[in-house]
Design a protein around this motif. Structure first.
Motif, PDB file in Angstrom:
ATOM      1  N   TYR A  37       0.823  -0.825   0.238  1.00 41.28           N
ATOM      2  CA  TYR A  37      -0.214   0.498  -0.238  1.00 41.28           C
ATOM      3  C   TYR A  37       0.819   1.220  -0.279  1.00 41.28           C
ATOM      4  O   TYR A  37       2.281   0.862   0.127  1.00 41.28           O
ATOM      5  CB  TYR A  37      -0.848  -0.370   1.414  1.00 41.28           C
ATOM      6  CG  TYR A  37      -0.529   0.472   2.550  1.00 41.28           C
ATOM      7  CD1 TYR A  37      -0.205   1.211   3.455  1.00 41.28           C
ATOM      8  CD2 TYR A  37       0.537  -0.486   3.104  1.00 41.28           C
ATOM      9  CE1 TYR A  37       0.494   1.102   4.161  1.00 41.28           C
ATOM     10  CE2 TYR A  37       0.835  -0.680   4.338  1.00 41.28           C
ATOM     11  CZ  TYR A  37       0.515   0.357   4.990  1.00 41.28           C
ATOM     12  OH  TYR A  37       1.913   0.618   6.368  1.00 41.28           O
ATOM     13  N   TRP A  39       2.822   4.343   1.571  1.00 41.84           N
ATOM     14  CA  TRP A  39       2.568   3.814   2.847  1.00 41.84           C
ATOM     15  C   TRP A  39       2.655   6.174   3.254  1.00 41.84           C
ATOM     16  O   TRP A  39       1.705   6.505   3.191  1.00 41.84           O
ATOM     17  CB  TRP A  39       4.219   3.972   3.477  1.00 41.84           C
ATOM     18  CG  TRP A  39       4.663   4.136   4.449  1.00 41.84           C
ATOM     19  CD1 TRP A  39       3.587   4.390   6.232  1.00 41.84           C
ATOM     20  CD2 TRP A  39       6.031   4.393   5.157  1.00 41.84           C
ATOM     21  NE1 TRP A  39       4.681   4.321   6.676  1.00 41.84           N
ATOM     22  CE2 TRP A  39       6.218   3.957   6.648  1.00 41.84           C
ATOM     23  CE3 TRP A  39       6.798   3.734   4.780  1.00 41.84           C
ATOM     24  CZ2 TRP A  39       6.926   4.449   7.219  1.00 41.84           C
ATOM     25  CZ3 TRP A  39       8.543   4.168   4.808  1.00 41.84           C
ATOM     26  CH2 TRP A  39       8.576   4.228   6.972  1.00 41.84           C
ATOM     27  N   ILE A  40       3.782   7.040   3.207  1.00 43.13           N
ATOM     28  CA  ILE A  40       3.789   7.885   2.802  1.00 43.13           C
ATOM     29  C   ILE A  40       3.944   8.936   2.030  1.00 43.13           C
ATOM     30  O   ILE A  40       4.815   8.523   0.122  1.00 43.13           O
ATOM     31  CB  ILE A  40       5.415   8.554   3.417  1.00 43.13           C
ATOM     32  CG1 ILE A  40       5.876   7.410   4.817  1.00 43.13           C
ATOM     33  CG2 ILE A  40       5.722   9.708   4.277  1.00 43.13           C
ATOM     34  CD1 ILE A  40       6.969   8.432   5.112  1.00 43.13           C
ATOM     35  N   ARG A 152      22.438   5.655  17.235  1.00 43.64           N
ATOM     36  CA  ARG A 152      21.464   6.515  16.649  1.00 43.64           C
ATOM     37  C   ARG A 152      22.150   7.423  15.451  1.00 43.64           C
ATOM     38  O   ARG A 152      22.462   8.382  14.483  1.00 43.64           O
ATOM     39  CB  ARG A 152      20.975   7.312  16.778  1.00 43.64           C
ATOM     40  CG  ARG A 152      19.518   6.483  17.540  1.00 43.64           C
ATOM     41  CD  ARG A 152      18.482   8.176  16.875  1.00 43.64           C
ATOM     42  NE  ARG A 152      17.390   7.600  17.039  1.00 43.64           N
ATOM     43  CZ  ARG A 152      15.810   7.977  16.724  1.00 43.64           C
ATOM     44  NH1 ARG A 152      16.246   8.962  17.150  1.00 43.64           N
ATOM     45  NH2 ARG A 152      14.407   7.319  16.645  1.00 43.64           N
TER      46      ARG A 152
ATOM     47  N   PHE B 388       9.143   6.189  22.331  1.00 38.78           N
ATOM     48  CA  PHE B 388       9.948   6.251  20.818  1.00 38.78           C
ATOM     49  C   PHE B 388       8.801   6.960  19.754  1.00 38.78           C
ATOM     50  O   PHE B 388       9.431   6.912  18.814  1.00 38.78           O
ATOM     51  CB  PHE B 388      10.225   5.022  20.389  1.00 38.78           C
ATOM     52  CG  PHE B 388      11.461   3.944  21.556  1.00 38.78           C
ATOM     53  CD1 PHE B 388      12.114   3.518  20.580  1.00 38.78           C
ATOM     54  CD2 PHE B 388      11.165   2.798  22.201  1.00 38.78           C
ATOM     55  CE1 PHE B 388      13.885   3.247  21.774  1.00 38.78           C
ATOM     56  CE2 PHE B 388      12.157   2.391  22.544  1.00 38.78           C
ATOM     57  CZ  PHE B 388      13.302   2.161  21.834  1.00 38.78           C
ATOM     58  N   GLY B 392      10.950   9.597  17.391  1.00 32.44           N
ATOM     59  CA  GLY B 392      10.955   9.579  16.132  1.00 32.44           C
ATOM     60  C   GLY B 392      11.448   7.703  15.488  1.00 32.44           C
ATOM     61  O   GLY B 392      11.633   8.104  14.794  1.00 32.44           O
ATOM     62  N   LEU B 393      10.738   7.172  16.094  1.00 28.70           N
ATOM     63  CA  LEU B 393      11.421   5.094  15.900  1.00 28.70           C
ATOM     64  C   LEU B 393      10.405   5.812  14.435  1.00 28.70           C
ATOM     65  O   LEU B 393       9.383   5.718  14.736  1.00 28.70           O
ATOM     66  CB  LEU B 393      10.522   4.388  16.846  1.00 28.70           C
ATOM     67  CG  LEU B 393      11.703   3.068  16.149  1.00 28.70           C
ATOM     68  CD1 LEU B 393      13.231   3.735  16.416  1.00 28.70           C
ATOM     69  CD2 LEU B 393      11.155   2.357  16.978  1.00 28.70           C
ATOM     70  N   PRO B 394      11.054   4.436  13.708  1.00 26.55           N
ATOM     71  CA  PRO B 394      10.247   4.382  12.274  1.00 26.55           C
ATOM     72  C   PRO B 394       9.395   3.504  12.937  1.00 26.55           C
ATOM     73  O   PRO B 394       9.632   2.712  13.291  1.00 26.55           O
ATOM     74  CB  PRO B 394      11.033   3.765  10.904  1.00 26.55           C
ATOM     75  CG  PRO B 394      12.567   4.216  11.650  1.00 26.55           C
ATOM     76  CD  PRO B 394      12.435   4.451  12.840  1.00 26.55           C
ATOM     77  N   GLY B 395       8.131   3.610  12.171  1.00 27.96           N
ATOM     78  CA  GLY B 395       6.713   2.815  12.546  1.00 27.96           C
ATOM     79  C   GLY B 395       5.382   3.126  13.366  1.00 27.96           C
ATOM     80  O   GLY B 395       4.788   3.136  13.141  1.00 27.96           O
ATOM     81  N   PHE B 399       7.961   9.547  13.473  1.00 26.31           N
ATOM     82  CA  PHE B 399       9.143   9.660  12.488  1.00 26.31           C
ATOM     83  C   PHE B 399       8.621   9.973  11.083  1.00 26.31           C
ATOM     84  O   PHE B 399       9.311  10.731   9.893  1.00 26.31           O
ATOM     85  CB  PHE B 399       9.407   7.973  12.001  1.00 26.31           C
ATOM     86  CG  PHE B 399      10.056   7.697  10.215  1.00 26.31           C
ATOM     87  CD1 PHE B 399      11.622   7.837  10.128  1.00 26.31           C
ATOM     88  CD2 PHE B 399      10.133   6.739   9.480  1.00 26.31           C
ATOM     89  CE1 PHE B 399      12.504   7.666   9.663  1.00 26.31           C
ATOM     90  CE2 PHE B 399      10.281   7.035   8.343  1.00 26.31           C
ATOM     91  CZ  PHE B 399      11.449   7.718   8.487  1.00 26.31           C
ATOM     92  N   VAL B 400       7.643   9.582  10.515  1.00 28.79           N
ATOM     93  CA  VAL B 400       6.606  10.320   9.448  1.00 28.79           C
ATOM     94  C   VAL B 400       6.685  11.593   9.791  1.00 28.79           C
ATOM     95  O   VAL B 400       7.248  12.438   8.421  1.00 28.79           O
ATOM     96  CB  VAL B 400       5.277   9.602   9.009  1.00 28.79           C
ATOM     97  CG1 VAL B 400       4.867  10.441   7.716  1.00 28.79           C
ATOM     98  CG2 VAL B 400       5.226   8.264   9.202  1.00 28.79           C
ATOM     99  N   PHE B 403      10.750  12.963   9.435  1.00 30.23           N
ATOM    100  CA  PHE B 403      11.479  12.769   7.632  1.00 30.23           C
ATOM    101  C   PHE B 403      10.508  13.911   7.148  1.00 30.23           C
ATOM    102  O   PHE B 403      11.491  14.142   6.126  1.00 30.23           O
ATOM    103  CB  PHE B 403      11.052  11.435   7.919  1.00 30.23           C
ATOM    104  CG  PHE B 403      12.510  11.016   6.312  1.00 30.23           C
ATOM    105  CD1 PHE B 403      13.685  10.530   7.026  1.00 30.23           C
ATOM    106  CD2 PHE B 403      11.581  10.636   5.553  1.00 30.23           C
ATOM    107  CE1 PHE B 403      13.561  10.360   5.385  1.00 30.23           C
ATOM    108  CE2 PHE B 403      11.686  10.615   4.157  1.00 30.23           C
ATOM    109  CZ  PHE B 403      13.145  10.156   4.198  1.00 30.23           C
ATOM    110  N   LEU B 496       1.945   3.697  10.615  1.00 31.28           N
ATOM    111  CA  LEU B 496       1.992   2.701   9.639  1.00 31.28           C
ATOM    112  C   LEU B 496       1.387   3.108   8.356  1.00 31.28           C
ATOM    113  O   LEU B 496       1.806   2.965   7.111  1.00 31.28           O
ATOM    114  CB  LEU B 496       1.223   1.611  10.656  1.00 31.28           C
ATOM    115  CG  LEU B 496       1.823   1.051  11.173  1.00 31.28           C
ATOM    116  CD1 LEU B 496       1.413  -0.473  11.971  1.00 31.28           C
ATOM    117  CD2 LEU B 496       3.910   0.297  11.254  1.00 31.28           C
TER     118      LEU B 496
END
Lengths: 697, 529
Positions: A37, A39-40, A152, B388, B392-395, B399-400, B403, B496
């Protein structure tokens, strides 16, 4: 609970095997891709802006990774059921472990960079959670945090690389028809996307490599991995040896076309890899904690993989990744079995002669040892030899690679030495442990290695981070303590403690050892070099079968385009092989002299070489260096800013408030309340207004 | 839906609820709390159709209502919603029931006043987001100050009066200048001699370009008011004080919604009205944003009070939002708007979590805790997720947003913001440092402090105050789980599958930046690459 967790991973393995079989039965020139799908992304009036989609891909490279992750992963899940059986956090452990497996699979199956980055960060999260699994132990909590933060730092490089990739190529897809692709030759071919500025390509490659040094524990960001041994041993085997730490290798192989755009970056990668390999090996020479030796060994072996990548031999790097997953997982699980048998003893100086008590563990461990030192026909031999041969080959083009080859060859001897030392100290000789065992007590341990040299290191060396003096090194560190009720068993009075004989582990732990031992024996045979197979079959193979298999993903000979036309002749190949096996033999021989024959006595040798010995024991003081250069100044800056915020920034605000109040206090005098005062003011005001109107022109 | 004044119902339902709550006897606290829950839930339910009936492809204002108010001055009651305000309105209505639920135990005295004030605050917040008349906007804007002032001043901590006055005066000082600027816009809306067409109508003003000479001054006045509210470095020092003294409910509203008023103001008013001034201000604002990101994170690292730590982390996070807004690319602006919402969920949740700990232990000092995860495993699980998300942890949602902001900032066409994006990336490292370090000290390690007597440590008398009495830390109860679950769902949903959110904001965000883009020569048409 363990059944569910292990069953899920077994199921994943079965599905992976089916998928791989089906994929391989078709055309493998193109990867299999599955779009899930967007996503961003967003739409405006039917036009879609797509930053990244959720999509998966399967190609030969992913096939190898998926099978290693689910296969080795399943074995380690199985092992954990026995190893962690008595831990209060059993359920939590398997939750994290399954989450890890998912994240790792996402990492290798993602069909674009950003989704891979999700997996990349999630495995880091799992690593954090599992290193700090026994979070009540301050050292474990601290190690988990250190791992995440150091990672990180690497991820920061990767983030910037992603920015550059987006602004340069406008896509994160590895493969694709619409916008070109990062992993295929599409990047190079599409005339619209050819880089006019080579420095951008170099920046992208080097920044991605910064990310890889974090995750895959390369100089200078390797410092978290040895500390990660605070986690339970199955975690060390799965995450910090077999799978997660190899993510950087995978990433570079996956995006090798980006690196080939900037060939200078490969020199950097190869050099860092070789340096890491030899550097970590030197530290491994003197460590006394069985898991720490293996941890530095992992750092060193990862260095080999980067040396391969840096030589343009991407398939060789992945090959070593695979064989290393087999034998290093085996060694870690074997170490876990030893630790389990000795009631959480991890100090090599309190082991010895264990093969008598732990025959299965001992035998499988010895197979792992033979595999890692590179003895034919065990797995490590083929992969390491391929790397060294490729490095040498590259040297014909660029002489610098001869230096790297030399370092790699030296590291072979060092590896053989420290691994033999580990095996001899743990499994051979006499038992020196505290547990009741026939014959010998610790004080009588004649062969005890490096036991407290006469004088301690001057206290002036202490830099606040508690560097180890040789005498303090005997203090146990980073022990796996099985927690039954939340308290360390060592603290619990009445527990069996260190009584009883060392006992062999239950079948759930031994079966994975046996399977991994088999893989460590035969796993390298998929990479039998052409000069050997040709000698047998009389054919003319180009590259090893493994390289041919990976060719669609990493470009095979095209990947090593720089060395085209420089294929080594058979004689050279035999000489190179002889050299590396010889170096390995030398390492074993020296270790045998020291630790089996006792000539010269290791403690007196350590005493004689106290300077270098202490230096290595303290891991080149790198932790102390980082502490002094980064952590302390950083903390001082933060403290200063906190005070600055309170005193200056907020102080100015309050100053303005005080000023206003002070002014108000002055002006208050005007509000006298006397009518005559107001009357005078009004009069003056009226006069002014009149004057204004009068003189206005 | 045509004909139903949905937005007016939304705005005034809490106010009506507040008025009716006044009729409930103050002794009947259960009824008061129940009433507040019913009203806030009702408001949330009323707001849901907005999500579905909103047309994402349309950049114009939707559900517009207009009633003349003071016709002689061109003031009207005019409200409407677009992609910029939609998510913020829903964020507000979503959080209010959660806040009331959290107050069940944290607010024990003057329940009646609490309920009334918080409901009035909800009306003011929704009004601020939805107003399409500058005068109306200003009324709602100032109306927000009053309940918040009392929230801190009545239910706050020991230095509550100082914090409340500071909050009030600081934000007031900024908004006075904004009032002048609004009046200025009124006069500029019709520059003909008669001036009969002068209006506060935002839609009309939007169509009337502001003369270049006026832009810097008006922009500066608006920007100061908004910058204080955000808060941008160096106007941030009211925030830690206000957060530390405010009760949990106050902190959540403050962090989750009130801070967004500043960034919302920049996006709604500054960008479209003063494009030339905005372009001129980009270097300064981008610089202050980046300083805020790093500075806030570093100062957060050294905080000993968990609430103060979270407050400084807000300075850092809102630096990201400001950077993204002023990078003026579709990616960065989309990221900023999403990050406003994200910050509402994540930081709101962090304050709720700290509040839960505070209710049990009566201290927020990091050093008073240790090994809490052992005693409160479920709590620790939620804490991890929220932490988290904030890092900014992806998922996760964080993060979205971050980023998009950074990747958009990096490629800001002519503005040269690459270094800013790279330095902002360092903020991502630092957020892990201060959050994980806090987690390590509070949640991990051996059990100690108010959570129970540490093994072998009988002498607890060292620390002053209520922390002396060891309280057994019970894990969170079902009510508290109910508070946290919706937030956890949002954190993961946006992490997600953010597309439904980004779809709804895209058109309006693009529109809002169009005029600026015309000046920079860049293009804001998404997907034009």
């Amino acid at each position: 609970m363990a059944t569910v967790a292990a069953g899920a991973v077994l199921g994943a393995f079965v599905v992976a095997a089916l998928a791989v079989t089906e994929y391989l039965s078709g055309d493998t020139a193109e990867p299999f891709r599955q779009h899930l799908y967007p996503w961003i992304a967003w739409d405006i009036g039917g036009r879609t802006t797509l930053i990244a989609a959720a999509g998966l891909l399967l190609d030969p490279l992913a096939c190898v990774m998926v099978l290693v992750i689910t296969g080795v992963g399943f074995l380690i899940h199985l092992y954990s059921a026995g190893y962690m059986g008595h831990d209060a956090g059993f359920g939590r452990f398997f939750t994290y472990l399954n989450l890890f497996t998912f994240s790792m699979l996402l990492l290798v199956l993602a069909d674009n960079f950003l989704l891979m980055f999700v997996g990349w960060e999630l495995v880091g999260l799992c690593s954090y959670l599992l290193i700090g699994f026994w979070f009540e132990r301050p050292s474990a909590a601290s190690a988990g945090k250190k791992a995440f933060v150091v990672n990180r730092v690497g991820d920061w490089g990767m983030l910037v690389a992603l920015f550059l990739i987006w602004s340069t190529y406008g896509t994160f897809q590895f493969f694709g028809q619409r916008t070109g692709a990062l992993a295929s030759a599409g990047v190079l071919d599409d005339p619209g996307r050819i880089l006019t500025d080579g420095s951008v390509a170099l920046a992208i490659a080097l920044l991605l490599f910064v990310g890889a040094t974090g995750k895959s524990a390369q100089v200078p960001l390797y410092v978290w991995l040895p500390d990660a041994m605070e986690g339970p041993t199955p975690v060390s085997a799965l995450i910090h040896a077999a799978t997660m730490v190899t993510a950087g290798v995978y990433m570079i192989a996956r995006t090798h076309s980006l690196f080939l755009l900037a060939p200078e970056s490969l020199v950097v990668i190869g050099t860092i890899g070789a340096l890491t390999a030899v550097f970590a090996a030197t530290i491994g020479l003197v460590q006394t904690d069985i898991k720490r030796v293996l941890a530095y060994s992992t750092v060193s072996q990862l260095g080999y993989m980067f040396l391969a990548l840096g030589s343009g031999a991407f398939a060789a790097g992945i090959f070593h990744l695979m064989t290393h997953a087999f034998f290093k997982a085996l060694l870690f699980l074997g170490a876990g079995s030893v630790i389990h048998a000795l009631n959480d003893e991890q100090d090599l100086r309190r082991m010895g002669g264990l093969w008598r008590y732990l025959p299965v563990t001992g035998l499988t461990f010895i197979i792992g040892w033979l595999a890692i030192i590179g003895l034919p026909p065990f797995a490590g031999f083929f992969s390491k030899d391929l790397i060294l041969a490729k490095t040498f080959e590259r040297g014909l083009e660029e002489p610098w690679y001869f230096v790297l080859y030399g370092i790699g060859l030296l590291t072979v001897a060092l590896t053989a030495f420290y691994m033999s030392r580990l095996v001899f100290l743990a499994f051979f000789g006499q038992y020196r442990g505290a547990m009741t065992a026939p014959g010998i007590t610790p004080t009588q341990a004649a062969m005890a290695p490096e036991h407290e040299p006469a004088a301690a290191v001057p206290a002036g060396l202490s830099m606040g981070h508690n560097p180890i003096t040789p005498s303090a090194a005997s203090a146990p560190s980073a022990h796996d303590t099985h927690r039954s009720d939340g308290h360390d068993v060592r603290d619990a009075p009445g527990h069996g403690g260190r009584t009883g004989r060392p006992h062999e582990s239950p079948p759930s732990m031994l079966i994975p050892l046996v399977v991994l031992a088999l893989l460590s024996m035969v796993g390298g045979w998929v990479g039998i070099p052409a000069f050997i197979s040709d000698a047998v079959t009389g054919g003319h193979a180009t590259g090893t079968p493994f390289e041919q298999f990976l060719a669609p993903s990493v470009g095979g000979q095209e990947g090593a385009a720089a060395t085209a036309g420089h294929a080594l002749d058979v004689t050279t190949e035999w000489i190179l092989t002889g050299a590396s096996v010889g170096m390995a033999g030398l390492g074993v021989l020296v270790a045998a002299m020291l630790y089996l024959a006792g000539v010269p006595n290791p403690s007196s040798l350590a005493g004689a070489l106290r300077g270098p010995y202490t230096w290595l024991l303290n891991k080149w003081y790198v932790d102390e260096l980082y502490q002094a250069l980064i952590a302390h100044p950083g903390a001082r800056l933060a403290s200063f800013l906190a005070a600055f915020d309170l005193g200056v920034v907020d102080g100015m605000v309050n100053g303005v408030a005080r000023l206003a109040r002070g002014t108000g206090g002055v002006l208050r005098q005007l509000q006298s309340g006397y009518v005559r005062g107001y009357a005078v003011t009004m009069l003056i005001g009226a006069f002014c207004v009149l004057a204004y109107w009068a003189f206005r022109t | 839906m045509q004909g139903v004044p949905l937005l007016s119902i939304l705005i005034f339902l809490p106010l009506v609820g507040a008025l009716l709550a006044m009729a409930i006897p103050r002794e009947n606290e259960r009824l008061l709390r129940g009433w507040a829950m019913v009203i806030s839930l009702l408001v949330f339910i009323v707001s849901i159709p907005l999500w579905f009936a909103f047309d994402p492809g349309n950049a114009d204002f939707q559900f517009v209502e207009r009633v003349p108010w003071v016709t002689s001055l061109g003031i009207a009651y005019q409200v409407g919603v677009d992609g910029i305000s939609l998510l913020l309105v829903l964020l507000t209505t979503f959080l209010m029931p959660i806040i009331f639920l959290s107050a069940t135990t944290s607010i024990q005295r003057r329940v009646k006043e609490f309920v009334v004030l918080l409901l009035v605050l909800e009306t003011a917040m929704l009004g601020t987001f939805l107003a399409l008349d500058l005068f109306l906007f200003y009324v709602f804007w100032e109306l927000m100050l009053v309940p918040m002032y009392f929230l801190i001043g009545i239910w706050g901590g020991p230095r509550r009066i100082y914090a409340a006055v500071k909050f009030f005066l600081y934000t007031m000082a900024g908004s006075v200048l904004m009032l002048l600027a609004i009046i200025g816009l009124y006069f500029l809306s019709d520059t003909s001699a008669s001036g009969s067409g002068r209006t506060f109508d935002f839609l009309t003003i939007l169509r009337t370009p502001v003369p270049s000479v006026w832009q810097p001054w008006l922009f500066a006045a608006f920007a100061l008011a908004f910058a204080i509210k955000v808060p941008m470095f160096p106007f941030h020092t009211w925030l830690p004080d206000a957060h530390v003294e405010a009760p949990t409910a106050g902190s959540v509203v403050l962090a989750a919604v009130l801070l967004k008023m500043g960034t919302y103001g920049f996006l709604r008013y500054c960008l479209p009205l003063f494009p030339e001034a905005v372009v001129a201000a980009v270097p300064l604002i981008a610089l202050l944003s980046v300083i805020g990101i790093i500075y806030g994170a570093l100062v957060a690292t050294m905080q000993r009070d968990m609430k103060k730590l979270v407050a400084y982390s807000s300075v850092s996070h809102l630096g990201f939002v400001m950077l993204g807004l002023f990078a003026l690319t579709p990616e960065s602006m989309q990221g900023s708007l999403l990050q406003m919402v994200n910050h509402g969920f994540s930081t709101g949740a962090l304050f709720l979590l700290v509040g839960m700990l505070y209710e049990r232990a009566h201290t927020r000092m990091i050093s008073d805790f240790g090994g809490v995860a052992r005693l409160m495993p479920v709590f620790a699980g939620f804490f991890l997720l929220v932490m988290f998300s904030s890092a900014g942890l992806p998922g996760t949602n964080g993060f979205v947003g971050e980023f998009l902001i950074m990747v958009g900032t990096f490629q800001a066409p002519t503005l040269g913001l690459q270094p800013h994006a790279i330095i902002a990336g360092l903020g991502v490292i630092l957020s892990a440092v201060y959050l994980l370090w806090m987690y390590q000290r509070v949640m991990q390690g051996p059990v100690k402090g108010p959570g129970g007597v540490a093994p072998g440590a009988g002498n607890h008398g060292g620390s002053p105050g209520e922390a002396d009495h060891p309280v057994h830390l019970q894990d969170i109860n079902p009510r508290e789980v109910m508070i946290l679950v919706p937030l956890a769902i949002m954190i993961l949903w946006i992490g997600l599958y953010p597309k439904p959110f980004l779809d709804r904001t895209a058109a309006s965000v693009t529109r809002s930046g169009e005029r600026v883009a015309a000046i920079t020569g860049g293009t804001l048409v998404a997907g034009a690459r």
